[in-house]
Design an enzyme around this catalytic site. Structure first.
Site, mmCIF file in Angstrom:
data_model
loop_
_atom_site.group_PDB
_atom_site.id
_atom_site.type_symbol
_atom_site.label_atom_id
_atom_site.label_comp_id
_atom_site.label_asym_id
_atom_site.label_seq_id
_atom_site.Cartn_x
_atom_site.Cartn_y
_atom_site.Cartn_z
ATOM 1 N N LYS A 171 0.773 -1.127 -0.116
ATOM 2 C CA LYS A 171 -0.124 0.180 0.141
ATOM 3 C C LYS A 171 0.997 1.244 -0.037
ATOM 4 C CE LYS A 171 -4.467 1.241 0.052
ATOM 5 N NZ LYS A 171 -5.573 0.730 -0.458
ATOM 6 N N ASP A 218 -7.055 4.467 -4.672
ATOM 7 C CA ASP A 218 -7.806 4.360 -3.385
ATOM 8 C C ASP A 218 -8.122 5.724 -3.107
ATOM 9 O OD1 ASP A 218 -7.787 2.635 -0.893
ATOM 10 O OD2 ASP A 218 -7.279 4.462 -0.083
HETATM 11 P P1 NDP Z 1 -13.146 8.117 -2.660
HETATM 12 O O1 NDP Z 1 -11.920 9.192 -2.661
HETATM 13 O O2 NDP Z 1 -13.598 7.685 -4.303
HETATM 14 O O3 NDP Z 1 -14.140 8.308 -1.938
HETATM 15 C C1 NDP Z 1 -14.292 8.397 -0.443
HETATM 16 C C2 NDP Z 1 -15.521 8.679 -0.092
HETATM 17 O O4 NDP Z 1 -15.451 8.739 1.496
HETATM 18 C C3 NDP Z 1 -15.762 10.081 -0.327
HETATM 19 O O5 NDP Z 1 -17.166 10.267 -0.435
HETATM 20 C C4 NDP Z 1 -15.262 10.776 0.773
HETATM 21 O O6 NDP Z 1 -15.873 12.175 1.139
HETATM 22 C C5 NDP Z 1 -15.603 9.905 2.007
HETATM 23 N N1 NDP Z 1 -14.377 9.876 2.968
HETATM 24 C C6 NDP Z 1 -13.209 10.143 2.692
HETATM 25 N N2 NDP Z 1 -12.508 10.386 4.154
HETATM 26 C C7 NDP Z 1 -13.582 10.733 5.025
HETATM 27 C C8 NDP Z 1 -13.728 10.757 6.200
HETATM 28 N N3 NDP Z 1 -12.613 11.118 7.090
HETATM 29 N N4 NDP Z 1 -14.851 10.999 7.042
HETATM 30 C C9 NDP Z 1 -15.751 10.930 6.100
HETATM 31 N N5 NDP Z 1 -16.060 10.575 5.015
HETATM 32 C C10 NDP Z 1 -14.708 10.566 4.163
HETATM 33 O O7 NDP Z 1 -12.579 6.406 -2.416
HETATM 34 P P2 NDP Z 1 -13.011 5.184 -2.659
HETATM 35 O O8 NDP Z 1 -14.530 5.022 -2.961
HETATM 36 O O9 NDP Z 1 -12.127 4.543 -3.624
HETATM 37 O O10 NDP Z 1 -12.622 4.333 -1.164
HETATM 38 C C11 NDP Z 1 -13.376 4.062 -0.134
HETATM 39 C C12 NDP Z 1 -13.022 3.266 0.964
HETATM 40 O O11 NDP Z 1 -13.137 1.881 -0.092
HETATM 41 C C13 NDP Z 1 -11.716 3.284 1.458
HETATM 42 O O12 NDP Z 1 -11.588 2.871 2.612
HETATM 43 C C14 NDP Z 1 -10.634 2.538 0.319
HETATM 44 O O13 NDP Z 1 -9.536 1.962 0.998
HETATM 45 C C15 NDP Z 1 -11.772 1.263 0.099
HETATM 46 N N6 NDP Z 1 -11.435 0.443 -0.934
HETATM 47 C C16 NDP Z 1 -11.290 1.290 -2.371
HETATM 48 C C17 NDP Z 1 -11.272 0.196 -3.315
HETATM 49 C C18 NDP Z 1 -11.332 0.794 -4.880
HETATM 50 O O14 NDP Z 1 -11.247 0.082 -5.690
HETATM 51 N N7 NDP Z 1 -11.542 2.266 -4.978
HETATM 52 C C19 NDP Z 1 -10.950 -0.982 -3.294
HETATM 53 C C20 NDP Z 1 -11.035 -1.964 -1.921
HETATM 54 C C21 NDP Z 1 -11.449 -0.729 -0.700
HETATM 55 P P3 NDP Z 1 -15.414 13.512 0.231
HETATM 56 O O15 NDP Z 1 -15.727 13.484 -0.835
HETATM 57 O O16 NDP Z 1 -15.893 14.825 1.019
HETATM 58 O O17 NDP Z 1 -13.942 13.514 0.193
#
Ligand code: NDP
Length: 444
Positions: free
Chosen positions: A126, A166
């Site tokens: 990572k 991510d």
């Molecule tokens: P994105 O950046 O596309 O979206 C993240 C979302 O979570 C956004 O809506 C963001 O809000 C919100 N967010 C981020 N940080 C916080 C916080 N501290 N408090 C509240 N809301 C928060 O990321 P992903 O959708 O790609 O990833 C989401 C999760 O899934 C993570 O844990 C990631 O590690 C996991 N994951 C992702 C994969 C992937 O293929 N993308 C694969 C496996 C796991 P805002 O828009 O305001 O930033």
């Protein structure tokens, strides 16, 4: 003292300032206790647990770039290559101000077991940076990504370590990083996944984590005599995972009534309008207030609150530790039947235990969100074959992988008298394969 407790104490003493990493290690080691006890002498002699909790290596580097006003900025970049017993390191790059080595280590550690569960030959790694992409121009994003890759390129390669997206790293960032890698190395190889379709990306990779989450959720509830059709779902987040989880839930006949971002959340009793959400988040990169403004029946609330909505299935898809003990109590009191993690470690240990103790079906992220990395591995296969598969082919493989993961973790839980405990099942099944490979490869 048992071998697990002994190693846990050592890891805690050594990594005291990294609570997220300790939380992940504690969860895994506690639940693999029965496997370790059955092989205690061998594992202790070979220091399997000490080795699996210590990254193979980790890089920390300065990322200097110039903003639009001409001011030089400095961020910190990280890459942790945790374990490559079963394949090249594989795991995303997180760009978020909260990033520090403890977050990257927790994610890299989880990735070892998740990647193992996919059944594909990928190890755990990572990376990321404390850079905040929010509010930056495209030129600033490019400047950061180029600088970040200039250092990272020294440590990665298609058969060494293959990063992906991510939080904060989407198709745009992967494109800029791939361009810089190619420029430095003069080689065109599948060194990153989540690439654009015109330069080696895989169809269905964008959708894979969210779709995969729904495929495994559907399989689990089917095996418990239920159906997705008509289910009310609460989703948190509004990023890549959340958007495609909502889309697939709707395709399966469920209704998702919530989503959130880091400032607030939406309750939309008619069901989230995915096209509108994509427009707000993927195109305009705006706040959820824009969603509520365009959708008269929807309510916008500041702060946290998604888990207060009555639902049958809860799908946390935002970030770590976003579903806490009070949320677990509210969900259970409201009759939730299943919680499946789209994000990495979104449920605290206390909340996880509460849900399981109260009969809620619970699939941890390392199994439930493995569809993203599994499809990344399919992208690696297509790159090495110099071929592109159709959306339907990739989606069918993704579905098969997610259904297999469910049965794999269910079987592992049953083998150790923990029927229905998918946290234990996922950790045990993920660990067994990696431990076998480590034993076969000698002390290294
Ligand atoms: P994105 O950046 O596309 O979206 C993240 C979302 O979570 C956004 O809506 C963001 O809000 C919100 N967010 C981020 N940080 C916080 C916080 N501290 N408090 C509240 N809301 C928060 O990321 P992903 O959708 O790609 O990833 C989401 C999760 O899934 C993570 O844990 C990631 O590690 C996991 N994951 C992702 C994969 C992937 O293929 N993308 C694969 C496996 C796991 P805002 O828009 O305001 O930033």
């Amino acid at each position: 003292m048992s071998y697990v407790d002994e190693v846990l104490a050592k890891v805690q003493a050594k990594n005291a300032s990294e609570p997220e990493f300790l939380q992940a290690v504690e969860e895994v080691l506690e639940s693999i206790k029965p496997v370790v006890e059955a092989n205690e002498d061998l594992y202790r002699k070979e220091a399997i647990l000490e080795r699996i909790t210590e990254p193979d290596r980790q890089f920390k580097f300065r990322v200097a770039w110039v903003d639009d006003s001409g001011q030089a900025q400095v961020n910190t970049g990280y890459r942790v290559q945790f374990n490559n017993a079963i394949g090249p390191y594989k795991g995303g790059l997180r760009l978020h101000p909260s990033v520090y080595i403890g977050i990257i280590k927790f994610l890299g550690f989880e990735q070892i077991f998740k990647n193992s569960l996919t059944g594909l030959p990928i190890g755990g790694g990572k990376g990321g940076s404390d850079f905040d992409p929010k509010g930056k121009s495209d030129r600033e994003i490019m400047a950061f990504c180029q600088s970040f890759m200039t250092e990272l390129a020294k440590h990665i390669g298609a058969d060494i370590d293959v990063p992906a997206g991510d939080i904060g790293t989407g198709a745009r960032e992967i494109g800029y990083m791939f361009g810089q890698y190619k420029r430095i190395k003069t080689t065109y190889e599948g060194v990153l996944t989540g690439k654009g379709l015109s330069f080696g990306g895989s169809l269905a990779r964008t959708e894979a984590t969210g779709y995969g989450l729904l495929y495994i959720t559907e399989e689990m509830i089917k095996c418990h005599g239920q159906d997705m059709a008509g289910k009310i779902c609460a989703v948190s987040g509004s990023g890549n995972v959340a958007i495609y989880a909502i889309q697939k839930a709707h395709q399966l006949g469920a209704k998702v009534v919530t989503c959130s971002d880091s400032t607030g959340w939406i309750y939309d009793p008619e069901g989230i309008d995915v096209e509108l959400l994509k427009e707000v988040k993927e195109v305009k990169r705006a706040r959820l207030t824009d969603y509520a403004a365009a959708r008269p029946g929807a309510e916008y609330h500041e702060g946290r609150g998604v888990w207060s909505v009555k639902c049958d299935i809860a799908l946390p898809c935002a970030t770590q530790n976003e579903l806490q003990i009070e949320d677990a109590k509210t969900l259970a009191a409201n009759g939730v039947t299943a919680v499946c993690e789209g994000a990495n470690m979104p449920t605290t240990l206390e909340a996880t235990r509460y849900l399981q103790d109260n009969g809620v079906l619970f699939i941890p992220g390392k199994a439930a969100n493995a569809g993203g990395v599994a499809t990344s591995a399919l992208e690696m296969s297509q790159n090495s074959e110099h071929l592109s598969w159709t959306f339907e082919e990739v989606d069918a493989q993704l579905k098969r992988i997610m259904v297999d993961i469910y049965h794999h973790i269910d079987d592992a839980a049953k083998r150790y008298d923990k029927e229905g405990d998918y946290v234990a099942g996922a950790n045990i099944a993920g660990f067994e394969k990696v431990a076998d490979a480590m034993l076969a490869q000698g002390v290294c």
